[in-house]
Each structure stands twice: as structure tokens, then as C-alpha cells.
Design a protein around this motif. Structure first.
Motif, mmCIF file in Angstrom:
data_model
loop_
_atom_site.group_PDB
_atom_site.id
_atom_site.type_symbol
_atom_site.label_atom_id
_atom_site.label_comp_id
_atom_site.label_asym_id
_atom_site.label_seq_id
_atom_site.Cartn_x
_atom_site.Cartn_y
_atom_site.Cartn_z
ATOM 1 N N GLU A 200 0.807 -1.220 0.000
ATOM 2 C CA GLU A 200 0.000 0.000 0.000
ATOM 3 C C GLU A 200 0.842 1.272 0.000
ATOM 4 O O GLU A 200 0.467 2.274 -0.608
ATOM 5 C CB GLU A 200 -0.926 -0.005 1.209
ATOM 6 C CG GLU A 200 -2.001 -1.078 1.134
ATOM 7 C CD GLU A 200 -2.734 -1.226 2.454
ATOM 8 O OE1 GLU A 200 -3.026 -0.209 3.083
ATOM 9 O OE2 GLU A 200 -2.985 -2.375 2.863
ATOM 10 N N ASP A 201 1.970 1.242 0.679
ATOM 11 C CA ASP A 201 2.766 2.467 0.785
ATOM 12 C C ASP A 201 3.589 2.748 -0.474
ATOM 13 O O ASP A 201 3.761 3.896 -0.866
ATOM 14 C CB ASP A 201 3.694 2.400 2.002
ATOM 15 C CG ASP A 201 4.577 1.169 2.010
ATOM 16 O OD1 ASP A 201 4.299 0.215 1.259
ATOM 17 O OD2 ASP A 201 5.564 1.157 2.785
ATOM 18 N N LYS A 202 4.059 1.696 -1.140
ATOM 19 C CA LYS A 202 4.943 1.888 -2.289
ATOM 20 C C LYS A 202 4.307 1.490 -3.616
ATOM 21 O O LYS A 202 4.745 1.941 -4.674
ATOM 22 C CB LYS A 202 6.236 1.086 -2.090
ATOM 23 C CG LYS A 202 7.043 1.524 -0.870
ATOM 24 C CD LYS A 202 8.286 0.658 -0.707
ATOM 25 C CE LYS A 202 9.087 1.076 0.520
ATOM 26 N NZ LYS A 202 10.270 0.204 0.729
ATOM 27 N N ASN A 228 -7.160 -0.591 0.932
ATOM 28 C CA ASN A 228 -6.342 -1.667 1.464
ATOM 29 C C ASN A 228 -6.084 -2.658 0.337
ATOM 30 O O ASN A 228 -6.966 -2.944 -0.477
ATOM 31 C CB ASN A 228 -7.092 -2.342 2.614
ATOM 32 C CG ASN A 228 -6.363 -3.561 3.141
ATOM 33 O OD1 ASN A 228 -6.491 -4.639 2.579
ATOM 34 N ND2 ASN A 228 -5.631 -3.388 4.217
#
Length: 249
Positions: A200-202, A228
Motif C-alpha cells: 500500500e505504501d509503495k 487496502n
């Protein structure tokens, strides 16, 4: 902390477990460990293609205070399947392959939730990297509601080469990415397909994006920037189900 059922400890125990064919996720070894038995362990791990990591003794002590001799091995809760054999089997059985490739997804609960959605939607296999991915342990299996026992999981040393193999085998490689130009409903999922999902972050890594045939984005109209990853998986795989059902009518 790992549960007792998730790991083995002690040099001889780990050696024998590897030789007996147990699925070992990874091995932690105390920094500076030496000796003949240690050398035997290293040789055994090399022969089996098992990764290991030299760590401070405190990290091993956090898992167990028993006589671990500076070595602890994390055992997989499932048996991994060979990707090539899995794909060949699908084609031989007349299946229209749908495969998920997970790039940098490290959260165990997300892994389990992804597997649950995948199994419900008829995904044929999940591909994960040997390094940099979630460890499939009892928690992952529980979160998957047992789906990880039912869907083949292939763990590969090089995710890029795995994608290359899938592409050369006739699968369309689709990256789930907000950077894509096309809405996911505009992508043709009716043929053999591999969907690549990133953390999710990258997101999907730049290297993996290069080999993908196309990207698919899921519109987000709220203030939070992304879904998500397990929810995104559900959205995408059920779009595949929808499209293939129309073709089959």
C-alpha cells in the motif's frame, strides 16, 4: 512473537528438518557463530536453497529462551508449489489461468485476506518472493479462513523473472496501480492473466511495472488515497469473474 508451532531451534534440529523436506521460510543465525556443526548447517541450507540471516542474539532470544544454540528456523504453514509445474498443469487441464503476483506485500493479515478473496474468486495460484514478502504462518492461514491450504502458492527467488516467464507463457501482465491511465473495468481480463499487486505504501515497484503489459487503476473518490491491498484484490478478481462469466454465456 512467533508461536511455537511456527519455528524450530537448535542447529541439529534445523539441519534434520531441512533434510527431511520441511518447508523452511528462513533461518536466523547468531552473528559470529562458528564450528563444524554450524558449517554443516550452512552447507545444508545452501543445498536446499534456503535463505538465512545473521542477527544479534537478542533477536533470537525474543523468539525463545530455550537452548537454541544461536539458530532458529521459521517453518511455513503450507507446502509451496513450483510455478512452472503449476502453470503447465493449468494449461493441460484446459484452464484459463488467473494468477496473482504479490510484490512487497509484507503484512501477514493482508496476505491471508488476499488469499481468501483469491480462492473465492477462483484464482489459480499466488506468486510471492522468497525475500521481502509476508511469511506464511499460522496467523496468515487463519486470516485466509483456510484458503491458503486450497490455493497453490509459489515462492520464487526472483519475482521479475517469474513475471517474465508468465509473460512468455502467454499471460497478460496487469499491474494494479493508481498511475495507470485506464480504469480497471476497461482492461480485458478474459484471457490468461497475471495481476501484480504491490504494498500500500509503495505500490508495484518500478522494475515490475516495466514488464507489465498494462496498468489498471481503481477510482478513489474519498479523501483517503488508496484502498487496502486486500480490498483492491477483491475488486479486481471479481471484475475478472464478471468479464469471464459474460464471455461464457
Amino acid at each position: 512473537m512467533a508461536q511455537k508451532s511456527d519455528f524450530l531451534f537448535g542447529i541439529r534440529s534445523v539441519i534434520e528438518a531441512i533434510r527431511s523436506g520441511k518447508e523452511i521460510e528462513k533461518v536466523l543465525v547468531k552473528k559470529g557463530l562458528q564450528g563444524e556443526l554450524y558449517e554443516e548447517l550452512v552447507e545444508t541450507m545452501k543445498e536446499a536453497g534456503i535463505t538465512w540471516q545473521a542477527v544479534p542474539i537478542d533477536r533470537i532470544n525474543r523468539a525463545t529462551r530455550k537452548n537454541h544454540q544461536g539458530v532458529i528456523a521459521f517453518v511455513s504453514a503450507i507446502s509451496y508449489q513450483d510455478l512452472e509445474n503449476t502453470l503447465i498443469g493449468l494449461f493441460e487441464d484446459g484452464k484459463n489461468p488467473l494468477i496473482l503476483v504479490l510484490d512487497g506485500i509484507t503484512d501477514i493479515r493482508n496476505m491471508g485476506a488476499i488469499a481468501r478473496s483469491a480462492e473465492c474468486a477462483g484464482v489459480h495460484a499466488i506468486v510471492i518472493p522468497e525475500k521481502g514478502g509476508a511469511r506464511i504462518n499460522a496467523d496468515a492461514v487463519k486470516t485466509s479462513a483456510g484458503a491458503l491450504y486450497n490455493i497453490p502458492v509459489s515462492r520464487v527467488p526472483n519475482l521479475y523473472k517469474a513475471l517474465e516467464y508468465l509473460k512468455n507463457s502467454g499471460l497478460k501482465i496487469v499491474a494494479a496501480t493508481e498511475k495507470a491511465n485506464d480504469d480497471y473495468t476497461k482492461i480485458d481480463f478474459t484471457g490468461p492473466t497475471a495481476i501484480v499487486l504491490g504494498a500500500e505504501d509503495k505500490g508495484v515497484s518500478a522494475q515490475m511495472l516495466k514488464i507489465c503489459d498494462t496498468g489498471a487503476k481503481i477510482p478513489v473518490v474519498g479523501s483517503i488515497g488508496s484502498l487496502n491491498v486486500s480490498v483492491a484484490t477483491g475488486v479486481l478478481v471479481y471484475e475478472v469473474v464478471r468479464q469471464r462469466a459474460i464471455v461464457a454465456e
